[in-house]
Design a protein around this motif. Sequence first.
Motif, PDB file in Angstrom:
ATOM      1  N   ASN A   1      43.831  39.843  53.224  1.00  0.00           N
ATOM      2  CA  ASN A   1      42.798  38.278  53.901  1.00  0.00           C
ATOM      3  C   ASN A   1      42.256  38.582  52.938  1.00  0.00           C
ATOM      4  OD1 ASN A   1      40.771  39.923  53.732  1.00  0.00           O
ATOM      5  ND2 ASN A   1      39.956  39.774  55.800  1.00  0.00           N
ATOM      6  N   MET A   2      41.121  36.980  52.859  1.00  0.00           N
ATOM      7  CA  MET A   2      40.077  37.130  51.324  1.00  0.00           C
ATOM      8  C   MET A   2      41.329  37.042  49.838  1.00  0.00           C
ATOM      9  SD  MET A   2      37.539  37.362  52.616  1.00  0.00           S
ATOM     10  CE  MET A   2      36.045  37.311  50.902  1.00  0.00           C
TER      11      MET A   2
ATOM     12  N   LYS B   1      29.828  34.668  53.820  1.00  0.00           N
ATOM     13  CA  LYS B   1      29.288  34.141  55.425  1.00  0.00           C
ATOM     14  C   LYS B   1      30.793  35.248  55.556  1.00  0.00           C
ATOM     15  CE  LYS B   1      25.597  31.103  54.750  1.00  0.00           C
ATOM     16  NZ  LYS B   1      24.931  31.877  55.123  1.00  0.00           N
ATOM     17  N   GLY B   2      31.358  35.810  55.253  1.00  0.00           N
ATOM     18  CA  GLY B   2      32.239  37.243  55.960  1.00  0.00           C
ATOM     19  C   GLY B   2      34.118  36.509  55.710  1.00  0.00           C
ATOM     20  N   GLU B   3      34.453  37.325  56.273  1.00  0.00           N
ATOM     21  CA  GLU B   3      35.702  37.444  55.195  1.00  0.00           C
ATOM     22  C   GLU B   3      36.772  36.457  56.261  1.00  0.00           C
ATOM     23  OE1 GLU B   3      37.427  41.607  55.955  1.00  0.00           O
ATOM     24  OE2 GLU B   3      36.365  42.378  53.941  1.00  0.00           O
ATOM     25  N   LYS B   4      36.976  35.349  55.371  1.00  0.00           N
ATOM     26  CA  LYS B   4      38.020  34.478  55.838  1.00  0.00           C
ATOM     27  C   LYS B   4      39.831  34.745  54.997  1.00  0.00           C
ATOM     28  CE  LYS B   4      35.734  32.042  57.553  1.00  0.00           C
ATOM     29  NZ  LYS B   4      33.808  32.182  58.082  1.00  0.00           N
ATOM     30  N   GLU B   5      40.969  33.946  55.635  1.00  0.00           N
ATOM     31  CA  GLU B   5      42.094  34.440  55.314  1.00  0.00           C
ATOM     32  C   GLU B   5      41.809  33.750  53.741  1.00  0.00           C
ATOM     33  OE1 GLU B   5      45.003  31.811  56.966  1.00  0.00           O
ATOM     34  OE2 GLU B   5      46.626  32.438  55.961  1.00  0.00           O
TER      35      GLU B   5
ATOM     36  N   PHE C   1      32.789  31.815  51.469  1.00  0.00           N
ATOM     37  CA  PHE C   1      31.634  31.633  50.616  1.00  0.00           C
ATOM     38  C   PHE C   1      30.824  29.955  51.422  1.00  0.00           C
ATOM     39  CE2 PHE C   1      33.909  34.368  48.651  1.00  0.00           C
ATOM     40  CZ  PHE C   1      32.656  35.309  48.214  1.00  0.00           C
ATOM     41  N   GLU C   2      29.588  29.907  51.561  1.00  0.00           N
ATOM     42  CA  GLU C   2      28.991  28.791  51.398  1.00  0.00           C
ATOM     43  C   GLU C   2      27.987  28.148  50.722  1.00  0.00           C
ATOM     44  OE1 GLU C   2      27.434  27.635  56.223  1.00  0.00           O
ATOM     45  OE2 GLU C   2      25.777  28.197  54.259  1.00  0.00           O
ATOM     46  N   THR C   3      28.166  27.057  50.038  1.00  0.00           N
ATOM     47  CA  THR C   3      27.678  26.153  48.498  1.00  0.00           C
ATOM     48  C   THR C   3      26.322  25.778  49.128  1.00  0.00           C
ATOM     49  OG1 THR C   3      29.573  26.692  47.334  1.00  0.00           O
ATOM     50  CG2 THR C   3      28.139  25.514  46.742  1.00  0.00           C
ATOM     51  N   THR C   4      25.056  25.461  47.863  1.00  0.00           N
ATOM     52  CA  THR C   4      24.099  24.397  48.357  1.00  0.00           C
ATOM     53  C   THR C   4      24.071  24.331  47.137  1.00  0.00           C
ATOM     54  OG1 THR C   4      23.870  25.882  50.461  1.00  0.00           O
ATOM     55  CG2 THR C   4      22.312  23.985  50.175  1.00  0.00           C
ATOM     56  N   LEU C   5      23.679  22.798  46.908  1.00  0.00           N
ATOM     57  CA  LEU C   5      22.914  22.698  45.767  1.00  0.00           C
ATOM     58  C   LEU C   5      21.116  23.267  45.821  1.00  0.00           C
ATOM     59  CD1 LEU C   5      24.200  20.336  43.949  1.00  0.00           C
ATOM     60  CD2 LEU C   5      22.013  18.483  44.929  1.00  0.00           C
ATOM     61  N   ALA C   6      21.254  24.024  44.341  1.00  0.00           N
ATOM     62  CA  ALA C   6      20.092  24.226  44.320  1.00  0.00           C
ATOM     63  C   ALA C   6      19.065  24.152  45.239  1.00  0.00           C
ATOM     64  CB  ALA C   6      20.024  25.011  43.118  1.00  0.00           C
ATOM     65  N   THR C   7      19.078  22.444  44.786  1.00  0.00           N
ATOM     66  CA  THR C   7      17.171  22.226  45.203  1.00  0.00           C
ATOM     67  C   THR C   7      17.863  22.087  46.637  1.00  0.00           C
ATOM     68  OG1 THR C   7      18.439  19.849  45.153  1.00  0.00           O
ATOM     69  CG2 THR C   7      16.770  20.105  43.273  1.00  0.00           C
TER      70      THR C   7
END
Lengths: 667, 667
Positions: free
Chosen positions: B324-325, B517-521, B527-533
């Motif tokens: 995976n990954m 956030k945990g292994e994926k294919e 991964f989860e991405t957020t604007l820092a603000t």
Amino acid sequence: MPIMDSKKGKIVKEYSIEELKKQAAEMRAWNLASLCAAGSGHSGGTLSIMDITAALYLKIINHDPKNPDWDERDRVIWSTGHKAPALYTGLAFSGYFGKKECLKLRKLWGSFEGHPNRLKLKGVEASSGSLGQGLSIAVGSAIRAKADKKNYRVFCIMGDGEQQEGQVWEAALEAAHFKLDNLIGIIDENQLQIDGFVKDIMNVFPLADKYRAFGWHVIETDGHDMAQIVDAFKKAFSLKEKPIMIIAKTVKGKGVSFMENIAGWHGKVPSIEETKKAFAELKVNLNLEELLDYAQDYQKEVEKKIEKSMPKFSKDYWWNKQANMKAKMEPTRMGFGNCLQKKGDDKRLFCLGADTASSIRISGFYEKNPERKERWCSMGISEQSGTCVAAGLAKEGKISVFGTYATFASGRALDQLRTTVCYNNYNVKIAGAHGGVSVGPDGATHQALEDFFQTCSLPNMKVIAPADSIETERLCNTCFFEIDGPVYARFAREATPIVTTPDTPLKFGTANIIRYKGEKENFADAFETTLATEYKSQGEDIAIVSNGPETAEAMRAAWILKEEFGIETRIINMHTMKPFDKETIIKAAKECGTILTAEEHQIGGIGNYVASAILLGNIGKPVAFDMIGVKDEFGLSGAPWELVKAFGLTAEHIAEKAKKMIKSAKI
Amino acid sequence: MPIMDSKKGKIVKEYSIEELKKQAAEMRAWNLASLCAAGSGHSGGTLSIMDITAALYLKIINHDPKNPDWDERDRVIWSTGHKAPALYTGLAFSGYFGKKECLKLRKLWGSFEGHPNRLKLKGVEASSGSLGQGLSIAVGSAIRAKADKKNYRVFCIMGDGEQQEGQVWEAALEAAHFKLDNLIGIIDENQLQIDGFVKDIMNVFPLADKYRAFGWHVIETDGHDMAQIVDAFKKAFSLKEKPIMIIAKTVKGKGVSFMENIAGWHGKVPSIEETKKAFAELKVNLNLEELLDYAQDYQKEVEKKIEKSMPKFSKDYWWNKQANMKAKMEPTRMGFGNCLQKKGDDKRLFCLGADTASSIRISGFYEKNPERKERWCSMGISEQSGTCVAAGLAKEGKISVFGTYATFASGRALDQLRTTVCYNNYNVKIAGAHGGVSVGPDGATHQALEDFFQTCSLPNMKVIAPADSIETERLCNTCFFEIDGPVYARFAREATPIVTTPDTPLKFGTANIIRYKGEKENFADAFETTLATEYKSQGEDIAIVSNGPETAEAMRAAWILKEEFGIETRIINMHTMKPFDKETIIKAAKECGTILTAEEHQIGGIGNYVASAILLGNIGKPVAFDMIGVKDEFGLSGAPWELVKAFGLTAEHIAEKAKKMIKSAKI
């Protein structure tokens, strides 16, 4: 076409050749008045280009002073930025602004910078000051005209010494390759550059053959015969398929008998008496006193504004304003010259100049010892090749010393420093003169504020920034004769306080700790200096990290802090920037807990290295930290100390910030 | 004179013209074998210079392979460093080392760097790779010979495209000014450069007229007729008072039918089959398999050594080594090309190339849209003028995009970026391609490791370093079309993981927070991405700050840290270096307490800015801090990922360091 009313599409005024001659004479007078009022600047070159300036702005180019951004206007790029006063005079006489405005030349916030700044003055097409770049800008502007089918012409004014810059020949190839017949170059061939005759410094003549070989039309003309000048432009307009270079034979200092053909007048200005004498020779009747009063009034306003902005204390701690704490002043660059003068008999030494020899004091190598000229080369204005020629000499076992103003020594030749000097690890010593805003009236292009970032990042490079002329001489001795490999040494232009003695502890790579011990007759005697590795904490309240002449400001701040608030300061003189003395910073962070960096450099040049040293030191407690420096902005023209004040770099600013930090640390 | 025994003062061997021809053919074969074994390099130019190389090293120059530093030896400076394989072959055939050694070409720690390094190989006079600098080094060496009354001669090998570099003309002026008749330049006039025919890219012909106008003797010769070559040198030795330029008409790829006169073979190497075909055409009988085995054995040793040095974990987390990954790979530079390709119809856009057009992908502007060539200029190899021409176009309202390899885009033209682009605040966008060691086999001169220091220090400049090709395209869209003023964009050469999507939150000047956030294919989906603000702390154990493709390594490190140790990581993707998102750093310092920076750059390029942000944030508690990056050293030749491992920049190194930091923070 002459000056236009772009809205009505009408010609505003047609000048006859006779009228142009009269205008040129008046322009010379105003130009000299502005230089006299400025107290610094370039007389020789502004006079050699003045007849061409009059012809261009009053008769040849198509422009509208009331509509400076008119897209149909012809463009004039002044690649020789140091001739700015002539440009300003040309703009004033065309009607862009009142003639008297030129009297603000080189004064702070006056928009008449020592080298032109397009963002501050309408009519200036491009900011310049670093030679050899204008023709390329002109090529870009001319390419756009062709691409957008615009009829404007692009003119580029260059010097003959400037032809030593390789970039000019890159642009020459490009202009021919793109068949830019809308581009007209003008070379003000006055035969002289700062260090002497162009043919002696680095011969570029004959230029006509070179430009023809590079695919240009060439027109040669007398640059002081108005009729010939106008005809030259008319002929240029008739030529097609190739760019046109007008080579104008001129006389440096033209029109003023005592200035003509004298290299010394390149960067010198006339006294009041000399200016009046010039007026008489030019047969121009101007009231100099009245003009100087106008300049003086403006200057007074500037000074008032600056003084108002300065932090205030119970007394005036400024240099030599008190009965005691007297400081002698000498520029650090003198220490570089002294080192070369005293040690120059070492046969390994080979020095190279870049047309700034006496200004940066590398001339100390040969001035008193003409026999050393065997080990001296003048490279002219070619920082890139000069750097690599120095490397070629080092490759063969020489200790090569090459230098010029730091903006050019580090920035213009950075890839050469990286690939040829540092990657080869050649024994080349680079002198970066004129570091900081205290360079003064020459302005932003000549004030190096980024050179620590540039040079400290290069593997194999070592970097020093000594605090005064004595420390400079001593560190140069070490770096030139005891250390093998590349070294970059940063110097300042202005006279700054001597704060060390030949006996002050000094070790390359190890910072010095300086402590204020109480007022003395001489400023330097009021301080005690210890090699950082031997220093025992005295429980100081704050540590101030600095180098170069800013160290003297940090010392003066320590005096203020103690006398005014009883605050004890540990001054860290980081005279060696690379290798960086991390241990001393970590020790200070542990022992003082409050650290302030002060630098005459873009903020972070010292500060960022100190910050990472503190955090990597992992001292396990919070540290109060702040930085003083130039805040990511370009320098300005002005008097050296005015600028140090205006950019917030004085002891008063350091003391004020330090006081605040300690106060909030205690809360 | 030929190869000498310097001790006995005897000639070792005299070659006849016929023997030289045979040697040249064999040298071509060995040269191609080394290129085939390397898998990358410059075939065309090494073949066009090979006959001259054979003549020089076997017959013309006075040298002693057993005594390489013999001061009486003639010097040969290879200004065209990319022709290193020809130089290595010349040295091997002269007896400096065994011919098989050349098979280590471009391999890690093999001393046969993609561009020559004098510190690693005896017989190499100067490290080179950045064009246009060699003639200046030769001038320095020749000046020393005159000064010390030495009889050695200095030869300098240049290309015809190289004549576009202005520094060459600075050196040309100097050599004539100093009457260096002990200096012999050689131009390998094969008519081709990377982007095509020299006359089309930026015409420099005829060169003979130009050098004569610059004060040189000029000799023209057929660069493949051995008798003519030898005669040309003999004639050169008889000329006095001026430096001598030998202009050799050559054929790029000479000797191999399918390579001759094809620009595509500039930076391409032959396959095994092609190499054997070449051997046959050259009538040279070499056992290629045996040679490739020798190279392969060396390569295996290298890989063993590197793997041994890698931090080990319970499983192999390397890219696409797990079921995976999975990660797709694409170079970030592709995103730049995609931006120009998609948005290129915007008439404001004007692009300029520097003979690296398709390599840096600026060619995306016109490849599918030939009509856009109206808004395209090839400037050739002239980074300085190219930068200012771009400025001239921006001055007239264009959005100028100019770029080349970052070492040249930022370093070679730094003064132009400072004075003409930034001080004027012109709307110029600079693409700095090939950032980091992952550039691979080209080696140190082509691996930009200092460009953040150089560009972030310039007022008015904005700087980005996107994490993958998608982010690159999106940030280029913003910086080119929504932001007015200078921008420097740093790209990488090698294919690196795509870790974002077109929908990933992205804002110029604001960092992104990325959380595992945990292994994926697919790797990116893990991964989860957020604007820092907009990010709310999740109480992570550590924050890792990075940008460019190093962000993907930081993400992989987060995966390792979680799976192996249960450690939660906050990845800060600092895609915008200037303006620098201090707030996000301060927040992370407060919330995580442990900060690690990871950069494919000289250490501190990101790290120093993070450190000062943390301390200036005055968060009132200690922060555990460390930095990963290149440790103040130059890059090396090697495979891209080999180098990332060798310089300690992989996820494994990041994870190992992070683990240690958290462990010691807990103590």
